[in-house]
Write a protein that holds these residues in place. Structure first.
Motif, PDB file in Angstrom:
ATOM      1  N   THR A  11       5.079  -2.013  -4.086  1.00 18.84           N
ATOM      2  CA  THR A  11       3.918  -0.765  -4.099  1.00 18.84           C
ATOM      3  C   THR A  11       4.617   0.219  -5.136  1.00 18.84           C
ATOM      4  O   THR A  11       4.430   1.186  -4.679  1.00 18.84           O
ATOM      5  CB  THR A  11       3.439  -0.487  -2.529  1.00 18.84           C
ATOM      6  N   GLY A  27       1.503   1.093  -9.837  1.00 22.34           N
ATOM      7  CA  GLY A  27       0.242   0.690  -9.968  1.00 22.34           C
ATOM      8  C   GLY A  27       0.448   0.565 -11.308  1.00 22.34           C
ATOM      9  O   GLY A  27      -0.850   1.126 -12.268  1.00 22.34           O
ATOM     10  N   VAL A  31       5.086  -7.339  -0.531  1.00 21.52           N
ATOM     11  CA  VAL A  31       3.848  -6.157  -1.035  1.00 21.52           C
ATOM     12  C   VAL A  31       4.232  -5.012  -0.757  1.00 21.52           C
ATOM     13  O   VAL A  31       4.011  -4.246  -1.806  1.00 21.52           O
ATOM     14  CB  VAL A  31       3.197  -6.813   0.475  1.00 21.52           C
ATOM     15  N   SER A  39      -8.012  -5.612 -11.866  1.00 26.21           N
ATOM     16  CA  SER A  39      -7.916  -6.403 -10.890  1.00 26.21           C
ATOM     17  C   SER A  39      -8.251  -7.573 -11.647  1.00 26.21           C
ATOM     18  O   SER A  39      -7.168  -8.722 -11.551  1.00 26.21           O
ATOM     19  CB  SER A  39      -9.352  -6.849  -9.537  1.00 26.21           C
ATOM     20  N   THR A  95      -1.305  -2.153  -6.946  1.00 25.88           N
ATOM     21  CA  THR A  95      -1.299  -1.178  -5.296  1.00 25.88           C
ATOM     22  C   THR A  95      -0.641  -0.155  -5.740  1.00 25.88           C
ATOM     23  O   THR A  95       0.226   0.189  -6.782  1.00 25.88           O
ATOM     24  CB  THR A  95      -0.648  -2.028  -5.087  1.00 25.88           C
ATOM     25  N   ASN A 110      -9.655  -1.245  -4.475  1.00 26.63           N
ATOM     26  CA  ASN A 110      -9.631  -1.519  -2.998  1.00 26.63           C
ATOM     27  C   ASN A 110     -10.548  -3.041  -2.391  1.00 26.63           C
ATOM     28  O   ASN A 110      -9.885  -4.086  -1.473  1.00 26.63           O
ATOM     29  CB  ASN A 110      -9.850  -0.817  -2.295  1.00 26.63           C
ATOM     30  N   THR A 146      -5.199 -10.218  -0.724  1.00 24.24           N
ATOM     31  CA  THR A 146      -4.693 -10.257  -0.025  1.00 24.24           C
ATOM     32  C   THR A 146      -5.213 -11.580   0.586  1.00 24.24           C
ATOM     33  O   THR A 146      -4.237 -12.694   0.917  1.00 24.24           O
ATOM     34  CB  THR A 146      -4.748  -9.344   1.349  1.00 24.24           C
ATOM     35  N   ILE A 196      -8.246   4.195  -7.399  1.00 19.93           N
ATOM     36  CA  ILE A 196      -7.744   3.267  -6.604  1.00 19.93           C
ATOM     37  C   ILE A 196      -8.986   2.825  -5.596  1.00 19.93           C
ATOM     38  O   ILE A 196      -9.453   2.200  -4.897  1.00 19.93           O
ATOM     39  CB  ILE A 196      -6.960   4.070  -5.919  1.00 19.93           C
ATOM     40  N   GLY A 254       1.409  -5.803  -7.056  1.00 24.47           N
ATOM     41  CA  GLY A 254       1.490  -4.893  -6.381  1.00 24.47           C
ATOM     42  C   GLY A 254       1.341  -4.019  -8.144  1.00 24.47           C
ATOM     43  O   GLY A 254       1.629  -2.683  -7.950  1.00 24.47           O
ATOM     44  N   LEU A 264      -8.644  -5.632  -3.523  1.00 21.26           N
ATOM     45  CA  LEU A 264      -7.131  -5.766  -3.633  1.00 21.26           C
ATOM     46  C   LEU A 264      -7.404  -6.903  -2.340  1.00 21.26           C
ATOM     47  O   LEU A 264      -6.602  -7.516  -1.679  1.00 21.26           O
ATOM     48  CB  LEU A 264      -6.844  -4.202  -2.899  1.00 21.26           C
TER      49      LEU A 264
END
Length: 430
Positions: A333, A380, A329, A147, A376, A402, A409, A398, A373, A405
């Motif tokens: 992905t 990813g 978005v 991130s 994501t 989260n 958002t 992943i 993205g 992420l």
């Protein structure tokens, strides 16, 4: 069905099929562009070749290879490591301190290289083994580093901003300025998210280093800290353009690595140049292929077609922006950041401008969506880098990404609702 509508079907279906069978993105763009030319009765091999050349025949795009080279030199010449060491000296003793180190180093390194993959690889290589040794949960640590890595496309100098600016004929200098405040907000958001995660993690605190050692670590990182000041200050004062700033950044990193840090030999420089050349070739071939598809998209008037479909949304800029961000978005992905910019920015920007949306603000939001993205699934790219460096499963990374992420958002929604957060600082810094 009209030729224009058929061209849109050929483009959409062609990209889906070619990506589905695993064809490299640059080849898929060329083939779908050629298919659209055939449908539009505009088939001309000479025209296709001219567009391939035109896609990379751009002075501003020279910034891309030099920023890539600067990032490679930073990692090989010890600049990245000194930044991380300095951050660790100041906050490493705090409970969960290595997480704060990762965030601080992400913001500092973002202001130097502009490459999410380069920054993430450097951070993961140095910090993940340290986090593992100190008992940090690896999935959360990997998610945090991934991130933090995507702040690089937002804070200047940013390679995606260069590509977006060239593709849409938007001021690269203003795009750079637009990323400063949002990038800092992203860093602050990660600090809050990491603090919340620490409630679930039992980590001991450390012993604070003496002030003398902190200052010594800061002094060793002095030349690294000076780099973003030179780059951003030079562009802001008009001393050099963004393209020239890339050359300055590469030359500066080379001088520091060779003559001050003395951690780069001639043999290692050869490997650095090869890595930078390979990455540059990939990006430039994407730009060339995208120019073919973009030219045919213009001939088919896809922006006009989409404007007709969106209809009343053009009268409500915030709603239109929300719809476009949701679309991006979903696209993010499946596609990497550079192809997303090259394919969709020329289509979406005219619609945004027609709705009265500031093109620089839209550019920031576009690149931010594409950066998100990168962390994501299922593509990813940054997640794959962290998983590879940390020898972790994709599922672990992943799961760890989260919470961060969700934070991004929320920040994205904040910028949609209050665009002045982006626009006002740019107007003030112009």
């Amino acid at each position: 069905m009209s030729n224009e509508a058929l061209a849109f079907v050929v483009f959409s279906a062609g990209m889906l099929v070619l990506m589905g069978i695993g064809m490299p993105m640059a080849f898929a763009l060329v083939l779908t562009g050629a298919g659209m030319a055939w449908v539009l009765d505009f088939w001309d091999t000479q025209l296709l070749a001219q567009n391939l050349v035109a896609g990379i025949d751009s002075f501003p795009l020279l910034a891309v290879p030099f920023f890539i080279l600067a990032g490679e030199l930073m990692n090989a010449g010890g600049i990245s490591r000194r930044i991380i060491t300095m951050a660790q000296a100041w906050v490493g003793h705090i409970r969960g301190g290595l997480g704060f180190v990762a965030i601080g180093a992400s913001v500092l390194m973002a202001s130097m290289s502009g490459s999410a993959l380069a920054d993430t690889a450097a951070l993961a290589t140095i910090l993940l083994p340290m986090m593992r040794a100190h008992g940090y949960p690896m999935h959360t640590s990997a998610g945090l580093i991934a991130s933090g890595g995507i702040i690089a496309p937002i804070i200047p100098p940013s390679m995606p901003f260069v590509i977006y600016g060239v593709t849409t004929n938007t001021s690269i200098s203003q795009l750079f300025l637009s990323g400063i405040v949002p990038g800092l907000i992203m860093g602050a958001g990660l600090l809050v998210a990491w603090k919340l995660q620490l409630r679930k993690i039992d980590l001991p605190g450390g012993v604070a280093l003496p002030m003398a050692e902190r200052l010594r670590a800061t002094a060793k990182a002095f030349w690294a800290i000076l780099m973003p000041i030179i780059i951003i200050g030079g562009m802001k004062t008009g001393v050099f353009t963004p393209t020239e700033a890339a050359v300055v950044a590469a030359f500066y990193a080379l001088v520091i690595a060779f003559f001050i840090h003395r951690e780069l030999s001639m043999g290692e420089l050869h490997l650095v140049l090869v890595r930078a050349a390979k990455t540059t070739a990939i990006v430039m071939f994407l730009c060339a292929g995208a120019q073919v598809a973009s030219y045919m998209i213009t001939l088919a008037d896809l922006p006009g077609t989409l404007s007709g479909w969106l209809g009343g949304l053009i009268e409500s800029p915030r709603l239109l922006m929300a719809v476009m961000m949701i679309t991006l978005v979903v696209i993010g992905t499946a596609l990497d950041l550079t192809p997303t910019i090259l394919i969709f920015a020329p289509v979406m920007l005219p619609i945004a401008v027609k709705a009265g949306i500031d093109p620089v603000y839209f550019g920031l939001m576009f690149v931010l969506n594409g950066a998100i993205g990168l962390i994501t699934p299922p593509v990813g790219t940054v997640l794959n880098v962290v998983a590879g460096v940390g020898r972790l499963s994709m599922h672990q990374v992943i799961k760890g990404v989260n919470p961060f992420l969700i934070t991004y958002t929320l920040i994205l929604i904040l910028f949609v609702l209050f665009p002045q957060i982006v626009i006002a600082p740019v107007a003030w810094m112009r």
